[in-house]
Write an enzyme that holds these catalytic residues in place. Sequence first.
Site, PDB file in Angstrom:
ATOM      1  CB  CYS A  86      -7.873   0.733   1.324  1.00 26.92           C
ATOM      2  SG  CYS A  86      -7.041   1.651   0.007  1.00 26.92           S
ATOM      3  CG  HIS A 140      -6.163  -2.518   3.821  1.00 28.77           C
ATOM      4  ND1 HIS A 140      -5.791  -1.727   2.756  1.00 28.77           N
ATOM      5  CD2 HIS A 140      -5.231  -2.313   4.784  1.00 28.77           C
ATOM      6  CE1 HIS A 140      -4.694  -1.066   3.070  1.00 28.77           C
ATOM      7  NE2 HIS A 140      -4.332  -1.403   4.288  1.00 28.77           N
TER       8      HIS A 140
END
Length: 552
Positions: A86, A140
């Site tokens: 991510c 993120h």
Amino acid sequence: MSPPPPPPIWRQLSFSLLLGSFCIALESAAQGNSATDALNILLIIVDDLRPSLGCYGDKLVRSPNIDQLASHSVLFQNAFAQQAVCAPSRVSFLTGRRPDTTRLYDFNSYWRVHSGNFSTIPQYFKENGYVTMSVGKVFHPGISSNHSDDYPYSWSFPPYHPSSEKYENTKTCKGQDGKLHANLLCPVDVADVPEGTLPDKQSTEEAIRLLEKMKTSASPFFLAVGYHKPHIPFRYPKEFQKLYPLENITLAPDPHVPDSLPPVAYNPWMDIREREDVQALNISVPYGPIPEDFQRKIRQSYFASVSYLDTQVGHVLSALDDLRLAHNTIIAFTSDHGWALGEHGEWAKYSNFDVATRVPLMLYVPGRTAPLPAAGQKLFPYRDPFDPASDWMDAGRHTEDLVELVSLFPTLAGLAGLPVPPRCPIPSFHVELCREGQNLQKHLQLHDLEEEPDLFGNPRELIAYSQYPRPADFPQWNSDKPSLNDIKVMGYSIRTVDYRYTVWVGFDPSEFLANFSDIHAGELYFVDSDPLQDHNVYNDSQHGGLLHSLRP
């Protein structure tokens, strides 16, 4: 003291490929629009979504709203992330730099502090007069975005995060024992969960609220909406499970670990093993396998999560239409990386295989990728995935060309009529605004060939690069997500139309340097004869000439 140069892998490999006529150099510039005709941007980023969608040819998955978007867009059949996890992937494509430039391979550093003060896509639009807004998971959260989602650099207002996010990994999944657990498989009755809602539902509501607000704004907007599903846990409204009866769910076509797979290339899917329902299966480490009946349940819940996600995308697009914003808003839809569903005996991301790096990518440009609707007609009416009539969809425009997520920055800038950032020099740590990706406008065929001939090239010369770090040559507890200081090996991968080639080499995390004379393992898969990438022919002597030309 200036930072040391980045690992030379891409420069060296690109040079080798150039000699073999595989590399392409593309430059473009765009003419700016006046503020009065500026196009808005809606960027939809999904977490862990592989191209398991109807518009990508999946016959099982029901995704009518995303398919509808694809029918009005240019759909990229072969788009790839630069690292299949991510935070590194999102920082990479939002800055337009590769992981070896952002120096983020884990979750534990902020690029502006540890690498360079690199501009981001929303920051660039903000500096060019756009109101920039973030909803849900765009960057993120945490250290990798400075605990602020890069606000105020990237955003005009503090980013919105759903209040129900905090329950995602808590014990809200009702088990067969009637108790609540922190499970991998977590279909829920939404009325019974804390706050009576789910994060993606809240993000949809906030996105629509912001669109309504921007309807009367004198400034163009850049709205990024980040959805959690189908990221684990598979926590979604339980009615979506009915779309996928277990008797219709098959195993992956290649559910076993290939004999020729180097151990360093395997990801042991530790995050899945941490869930209570998976722990109860007592699966051996590192290779498993997961029992076949549970494999089917995982795949069922992944597909159900995708259909739930599709409804949320559908509500946002329908609202965009209702507000009469679809005629002047560019829409980009993508994911941060893919997700293995049992292929190669692997689950989750954390690898260089296509199932982990290949992502959906589609671009809608009003009046250019599809005609504008007639008066009173909608481009994006909401489609119910439970309605069989929603299955039919006009085919949109597709391109088979290989492209990379790192190319989003120059592409969105160019489509919006902003100057396309220049290509990055080597090294580029001192350069705030530049890009390492290509301008994908050439693939949309929106330009006149005589005016901009350098936008066009041979599709067979295109390449996608990705990489993944490992702490050791054999799978262990932190193989999926090693911290920077634990990285000992880096797998650099090249994907062309003909093959995927990966070389695993020694890596010094203190200097961010790869040692290409220290080869730990290699992989070579030919796409035509081995599309699932199950037969590694790296050690076959008959391919020595090709490997010699590829090695730096």
